[in-house]
Scaffold this active site. Structure first.
Site, PDB file in Angstrom:
ATOM      1  N   ASP A   1       0.843  -1.196   0.000  1.00  0.00           N
ATOM      2  CA  ASP A   1       0.000   0.000   0.000  1.00  0.00           C
ATOM      3  C   ASP A   1       0.876   1.244   0.000  1.00  0.00           C
ATOM      4  O   ASP A   1       1.302   1.721   1.049  1.00  0.00           O
ATOM      5  CB  ASP A   1      -0.940  -0.003   1.210  1.00  0.00           C
ATOM      6  CG  ASP A   1      -1.864   1.221   1.211  1.00  0.00           C
ATOM      7  OD1 ASP A   1      -1.669   2.128   0.365  1.00  0.00           O
ATOM      8  OD2 ASP A   1      -2.771   1.268   2.060  1.00  0.00           O
TER       9      ASP A   1
ATOM     10  N   GLY B   1      -4.598   1.679   8.012  1.00  0.00           N
ATOM     11  CA  GLY B   1      -5.565   0.904   8.775  1.00  0.00           C
ATOM     12  C   GLY B   1      -5.169  -0.562   8.827  1.00  0.00           C
ATOM     13  O   GLY B   1      -5.227  -1.212   9.874  1.00  0.00           O
TER      14      GLY B   1
HETATM   15  O1  HDC Z   1     -14.384   6.828  11.811  1.00  0.00           O
HETATM   16  C1  HDC Z   1     -13.763   7.986  11.287  1.00  0.00           C
HETATM   17  C2  HDC Z   1     -12.277   7.737  11.181  1.00  0.00           C
HETATM   18  O2  HDC Z   1     -11.483   8.667  11.138  1.00  0.00           O
HETATM   19  N1  HDC Z   1     -11.869   6.452  11.152  1.00  0.00           N
HETATM   20  C3  HDC Z   1     -10.463   6.073  11.011  1.00  0.00           C
HETATM   21  C4  HDC Z   1     -10.113   5.936   9.569  1.00  0.00           C
HETATM   22  C5  HDC Z   1      -8.687   5.438   9.421  1.00  0.00           C
HETATM   23  O3  HDC Z   1      -7.778   5.874  10.103  1.00  0.00           O
HETATM   24  N2  HDC Z   1      -8.479   4.488   8.511  1.00  0.00           N
HETATM   25  C6  HDC Z   1      -7.161   3.928   8.302  1.00  0.00           C
HETATM   26  C7  HDC Z   1      -6.198   4.862   7.643  1.00  0.00           C
HETATM   27  S1  HDC Z   1      -6.683   5.306   5.982  1.00  0.00           S
HETATM   28  C8  HDC Z   1      -5.974   4.051   5.003  1.00  0.00           C
HETATM   29  O4  HDC Z   1      -5.359   3.160   5.511  1.00  0.00           O
HETATM   30  C9  HDC Z   1      -6.179   4.163   3.541  1.00  0.00           C
HETATM   31  C10 HDC Z   1      -5.446   3.076   2.756  1.00  0.00           C
HETATM   32  O5  HDC Z   1      -4.159   3.509   2.351  1.00  0.00           O
HETATM   33  C11 HDC Z   1      -6.255   2.715   1.513  1.00  0.00           C
HETATM   34  C12 HDC Z   1      -7.367   1.746   1.819  1.00  0.00           C
HETATM   35  C13 HDC Z   1      -7.871   1.153   0.547  1.00  0.00           C
HETATM   36  C14 HDC Z   1      -8.459  -0.238   0.777  1.00  0.00           C
HETATM   37  C15 HDC Z   1      -9.239  -0.694  -0.406  1.00  0.00           C
HETATM   38  C16 HDC Z   1      -8.809  -1.952  -1.010  1.00  0.00           C
HETATM   39  C17 HDC Z   1      -9.747  -2.377  -2.131  1.00  0.00           C
HETATM   40  C18 HDC Z   1     -14.426   8.313   9.918  1.00  0.00           C
HETATM   41  C19 HDC Z   1     -13.856   9.631   9.380  1.00  0.00           C
HETATM   42  C20 HDC Z   1     -14.212   7.189   8.918  1.00  0.00           C
HETATM   43  C21 HDC Z   1     -15.926   8.487  10.127  1.00  0.00           C
HETATM   44  O6  HDC Z   1     -16.165   9.408  11.129  1.00  0.00           O
HETATM   45  P1  HDC Z   1     -17.359  10.470  11.020  1.00  0.00           P
HETATM   46  O7  HDC Z   1     -17.274  11.216   9.753  1.00  0.00           O
HETATM   47  O8  HDC Z   1     -17.374  11.207  12.315  1.00  0.00           O
HETATM   48  O9  HDC Z   1     -18.606   9.517  10.864  1.00  0.00           O
HETATM   49  P2  HDC Z   1     -19.800   9.286  11.873  1.00  0.00           P
HETATM   50  O10 HDC Z   1     -20.541  10.568  12.041  1.00  0.00           O
HETATM   51  O11 HDC Z   1     -19.301   8.566  13.086  1.00  0.00           O
HETATM   52  O12 HDC Z   1     -20.685   8.247  11.038  1.00  0.00           O
HETATM   53  C22 HDC Z   1     -21.292   8.625   9.804  1.00  0.00           C
HETATM   54  C23 HDC Z   1     -21.847   7.381   9.160  1.00  0.00           C
HETATM   55  O13 HDC Z   1     -20.779   6.596   8.626  1.00  0.00           O
HETATM   56  C24 HDC Z   1     -20.693   5.331   9.283  1.00  0.00           C
HETATM   57  N3  HDC Z   1     -19.278   5.088   9.590  1.00  0.00           N
HETATM   58  C25 HDC Z   1     -18.562   5.698  10.547  1.00  0.00           C
HETATM   59  N4  HDC Z   1     -17.319   5.233  10.557  1.00  0.00           N
HETATM   60  C26 HDC Z   1     -17.249   4.297   9.597  1.00  0.00           C
HETATM   61  C27 HDC Z   1     -18.494   4.195   8.972  1.00  0.00           C
HETATM   62  N5  HDC Z   1     -18.741   3.328   8.000  1.00  0.00           N
HETATM   63  C28 HDC Z   1     -17.726   2.541   7.608  1.00  0.00           C
HETATM   64  N6  HDC Z   1     -16.489   2.585   8.147  1.00  0.00           N
HETATM   65  C29 HDC Z   1     -16.225   3.445   9.155  1.00  0.00           C
HETATM   66  N7  HDC Z   1     -14.999   3.447   9.719  1.00  0.00           N
HETATM   67  C30 HDC Z   1     -21.525   5.463  10.543  1.00  0.00           C
HETATM   68  O14 HDC Z   1     -22.072   4.220  10.932  1.00  0.00           O
HETATM   69  C31 HDC Z   1     -22.566   6.463  10.135  1.00  0.00           C
HETATM   70  O15 HDC Z   1     -23.598   5.831   9.406  1.00  0.00           O
HETATM   71  P3  HDC Z   1     -25.070   5.706  10.055  1.00  0.00           P
HETATM   72  O16 HDC Z   1     -25.476   7.102  10.334  1.00  0.00           O
HETATM   73  O17 HDC Z   1     -25.883   5.042   9.006  1.00  0.00           O
HETATM   74  O18 HDC Z   1     -24.876   4.886  11.297  1.00  0.00           O
END
Ligand code: HDC
Length: 279
Positions: free
Chosen positions: A182, A205
């Site tokens: 990645d 992640g």
């Molecule tokens: O949860 C927040 C966040 O910051 N999470 C951490 C993200 C992170 O660090 N990820 C790892 C690093 S990025 C990475 O590694 C990229 C990599 O190089 C490439 C990957 C490619 C892989 C593909 C291969 C094919 C965040 C920002 C994600 C969400 O937070 P908020 O905006 O505050 O959301 P929130 O208000 O809590 O919820 C809104 C709706 O979204 C749903 N949701 C929340 N977190 C989620 C998520 N859905 C999926 N995954 C998540 N992590 C909530 O359930 C909510 O929906 P609903 O209202 O229907 O319940």
């Protein structure tokens, strides 16, 4: 069957992956190819599919797609054959599973089956969810489907965890982990990460997924599937605290960043191969 993407790996790739998710020099089965018990951590199963060519691009299925706004949201991995080979040529077949509209964000789920190229047998199945900030509001469904273990959200019991494993990441964790496939600049280039809202490049992640998975493996033994939600970001150098509860053949777990107390992995669980082993 559609054209797949080949992924060839050797023991060198296995060692690099294991080191990328924190294997220690003293853990010879993880870092020394001549150890009798040389093995690849099961979370390596996410790697063969990572750069596989999908029959769609993210920009095709979401409006305003920007790679800088993409975060890894969730991951499900199933290991369909043991032992996991420490060298092989595998072939992965990615497909679009679903696109979900969260209003201010768009979600894409990609599913991918990975087979052994020689035997044709399934080795891994993955579902990867990406969360793309600023790409919602296109009138798509606001909830995803139910696909059993792949979409399960595990609930941590209220009792104290049965086991807790603490592991410090290093400042160089992302710089090493990226060599397993990645190369997203979000994890190495401050100019890029800044545009995405992060002053310091954040940890992959799938790197902290691997560290948490290693804690489950070392505490309770081999698992046949694992599902996580990435609930918060991690910076290289932070310490991860993984709390685990064993419920029958399932290990429910969550991971916190020690420095902030915030969850980075939530609602996670792994189904064990052998439920008998206790801590
Ligand atoms: O949860 C927040 C966040 O910051 N999470 C951490 C993200 C992170 O660090 N990820 C790892 C690093 S990025 C990475 O590694 C990229 C990599 O190089 C490439 C990957 C490619 C892989 C593909 C291969 C094919 C965040 C920002 C994600 C969400 O937070 P908020 O905006 O505050 O959301 P929130 O208000 O809590 O919820 C809104 C709706 O979204 C749903 N949701 C929340 N977190 C989620 C998520 N859905 C999926 N995954 C998540 N992590 C909530 O359930 C909510 O929906 P609903 O209202 O229907 O319940």
């Amino acid at each position: 069957q559609a054209q797949g993407s080949d992924f060839e790996y050797t023991e060198r790739d296995v060692i690099l992956y294991n080191l990328g998710v924190g294997a220690k020099r003293t853990e010879l089965p993880l870092v020394f190819e001549n150890d009798d018990n040389f093995q690849v951590l099961p979370t390596f199963g996410v790697i063969p599919t990572f750069n596989a060519v999908a029959p769609f691009s993210f920009g095709d299925v979401l409006p305003n797609f920007s790679p800088m706004m993409l975060l890894h949201g969730e991951q499900y991995l199933e290991i369909r054959q043991f032992p996991i080979p420490t060298e092989a040529t595998l072939v992965s077949y990615p497909k679009l599973v679903e696109v979900v509209d969260k209003g201010n964000a768009g979600i894409i789920v990609t599913g991918s089956t990975t087979k052994d190229k020689n035997t044709g047998k399934d080795i891994f199945y993955n579902e990867s969810t990406v969360f793309v900030r600023g790409s919602g509001g296109f009138g798509g469904p606001s909830k995803g489907g139910d696909r059993g273990a792949a979409t399960r959200v595990y609930k941590a019991p209220s009792r104290k965890p049965d086991a807790v494993v603490e592991e410090a990441t290093t400042e160089e964790q992302a710089a090493i982990y990226r060599l397993s496939g990645d190369r997203n600049p979000l994890h190495i280039d401050p100019e890029f990460s800044k545009v995405g809202g992060f002053k310091v490049p954040i940890l992959h992640g799938l790197c902290f997924f691997g560290i948490a998975g290693k804690a489950v493996l070392k505490t309770f033994g081999q698992f046949k599937n694992i599902k996580v939600r990435f609930a918060g970001t991690v910076l290289p150098g932070q310490t991860l605290v993984t709390e685990m509860w064993k419920e029958g053949n399932v290990v429910i777990f969550q991971t916190k960043v020690k420095e902030t107390g915030k969850l980075c992995i939530a609602g996670a669980g792994a189904e064990l191969v052998d439920a008998g082993k206790t801590k």
